[in-house]
Design a protein around this motif. Structure first.
Motif, short mmCIF file in Angstrom:
data_model
loop_
_atom_site.label_atom_id
_atom_site.label_comp_id
_atom_site.label_asym_id
_atom_site.label_seq_id
_atom_site.Cartn_x
_atom_site.Cartn_y
_atom_site.Cartn_z
N LEU A 12 -28.24 23.11 80.89
CA LEU A 12 -28.15 22.28 79.69
C LEU A 12 -29.55 21.83 79.32
O LEU A 12 -30.20 21.11 80.08
CB LEU A 12 -27.27 21.05 79.93
N TYR A 13 -29.99 22.25 78.15
CA TYR A 13 -31.31 21.86 77.65
C TYR A 13 -31.17 20.52 76.93
O TYR A 13 -30.07 20.04 76.70
CB TYR A 13 -31.85 22.93 76.71
N GLN A 14 -32.30 19.95 76.55
CA GLN A 14 -32.28 18.64 75.90
C GLN A 14 -31.38 18.67 74.67
O GLN A 14 -30.57 17.77 74.47
CB GLN A 14 -33.69 18.20 75.52
N ARG A 15 -31.47 19.73 73.85
CA ARG A 15 -30.65 19.79 72.63
C ARG A 15 -29.16 19.83 72.99
O ARG A 15 -28.34 19.22 72.33
CB ARG A 15 -31.05 20.98 71.77
N ASP A 16 -28.81 20.57 74.06
CA ASP A 16 -27.42 20.65 74.50
C ASP A 16 -26.94 19.29 75.00
O ASP A 16 -25.82 18.86 74.71
CB ASP A 16 -27.25 21.66 75.65
N TYR A 17 -27.79 18.64 75.76
CA TYR A 17 -27.46 17.35 76.33
C TYR A 17 -27.23 16.32 75.23
O TYR A 17 -26.22 15.60 75.23
CB TYR A 17 -28.58 16.91 77.28
N LEU A 18 -28.13 16.26 74.25
CA LEU A 18 -27.97 15.32 73.14
C LEU A 18 -26.70 15.64 72.35
O LEU A 18 -25.97 14.75 71.93
CB LEU A 18 -29.19 15.36 72.22
N GLN A 19 -26.43 16.92 72.18
CA GLN A 19 -25.24 17.37 71.48
C GLN A 19 -23.98 16.85 72.19
O GLN A 19 -23.04 16.40 71.54
CB GLN A 19 -25.28 18.88 71.45
N PRO A 27 -37.03 18.16 66.89
CA PRO A 27 -37.61 19.47 66.62
C PRO A 27 -36.67 20.60 67.00
O PRO A 27 -36.11 20.62 68.09
CB PRO A 27 -38.86 19.51 67.51
N GLY A 28 -36.47 21.51 66.06
CA GLY A 28 -35.67 22.70 66.34
C GLY A 28 -34.18 22.47 66.40
O GLY A 28 -33.44 23.34 66.80
N GLU A 29 -33.72 21.29 65.97
CA GLU A 29 -32.30 21.00 66.06
C GLU A 29 -31.58 21.45 64.80
O GLU A 29 -32.06 21.27 63.70
CB GLU A 29 -32.06 19.50 66.26
N ALA A 30 -30.40 21.99 64.99
CA ALA A 30 -29.53 22.32 63.87
C ALA A 30 -28.79 21.06 63.46
O ALA A 30 -28.69 20.12 64.24
CB ALA A 30 -28.54 23.40 64.30
N PRO A 31 -28.25 21.03 62.26
CA PRO A 31 -27.45 19.86 61.86
C PRO A 31 -26.28 19.68 62.81
O PRO A 31 -25.72 20.66 63.31
CB PRO A 31 -26.96 20.22 60.45
N ALA A 32 -25.88 18.44 63.03
CA ALA A 32 -24.84 18.14 64.00
C ALA A 32 -23.54 18.89 63.70
O ALA A 32 -22.84 19.30 64.61
CB ALA A 32 -24.58 16.63 64.04
N HIS A 33 -23.20 19.10 62.42
CA HIS A 33 -21.93 19.76 62.10
C HIS A 33 -21.91 21.23 62.50
O HIS A 33 -20.85 21.81 62.62
CB HIS A 33 -21.62 19.61 60.61
N SER A 34 -23.06 21.86 62.73
CA SER A 34 -23.07 23.28 63.07
C SER A 34 -23.07 23.52 64.57
O SER A 34 -23.05 24.65 65.01
CB SER A 34 -24.30 23.95 62.46
N MET A 35 -23.09 22.47 65.36
CA MET A 35 -23.16 22.64 66.80
C MET A 35 -21.77 22.75 67.41
O MET A 35 -20.86 22.04 67.02
CB MET A 35 -23.87 21.44 67.44
N ALA A 36 -21.64 23.62 68.38
CA ALA A 36 -20.38 23.76 69.09
C ALA A 36 -20.68 24.22 70.50
O ALA A 36 -20.67 25.40 70.79
CB ALA A 36 -19.47 24.75 68.38
#
Length: 141
Positions: free
Chosen positions: A88-95, A112-121
């Motif tokens: 789990l990377y930082q972006r995954d963890y925050l997600q 940095p490098g994050e997709a909008p919250a609605h596109s994460m799954a």
């Protein structure tokens, strides 16, 4: 229990909240030995989820350490092909924190490098492995 990083403590709380059994750093895998057979490199994933037969490594640190952990996770799978690990990377963890209501969505805004919250799954928890004897699949069988 003492955790090496606050992110590990938060992740353990998330697992507890959802009733997911976990073990913290239960096993160290030898990745390399010297000529005499002594371990010179090893890897201890942060969590083990017995129902999923899955190890979890959380990395919210700098890129140099992420690269090192990725290398170790790849080597682990090469040497122990029956072991499942998810990094789990930082972006995954925050997600995960946002998805499960532990942090507001603003945590992700402008990262940095994050997709909008609605596109994460993020599918952290796969179906339990057949034959594990526990979990929802075993109970309905």
């Amino acid at each position: 229990m003492r955790f090496a990083h606050n992110s590990e403590r938060q992740f353990a709380k998330l697992l507890d909240f959802y009733g997911i059994a976990w073990e913290y750093e239960p096993r160290t895998f030898v990745l390399e030995r010297d000529r005499a057979g002594n371990p010179v490199q090893a890897f201890t994933p942060d969590f083990y989820l017995p129902v999923y037969d899955l190890y979890i490594e959380i990395t919210t640190l700098n890129q140099k350490l992420v690269t090192k952990k990725n290398r170790k996770a790849r080597r682990l799978v090469e040497l122990y092909p029956d072991v499942q690990i998810k990094v789990l990377y930082q972006r995954d963890y925050l997600q995960l924190l946002v998805k499960y209501g532990l942090e507001p969505p603003s945590q992700l805004v402008g990262a940095p490098g994050e997709a909008p919250a609605h596109s994460m799954a993020l599918d952290l928890f796969p179906e339990p492995r057949r034959g594990s004897g526990t979990g929802p699949a075993a109970e309905s069988a």
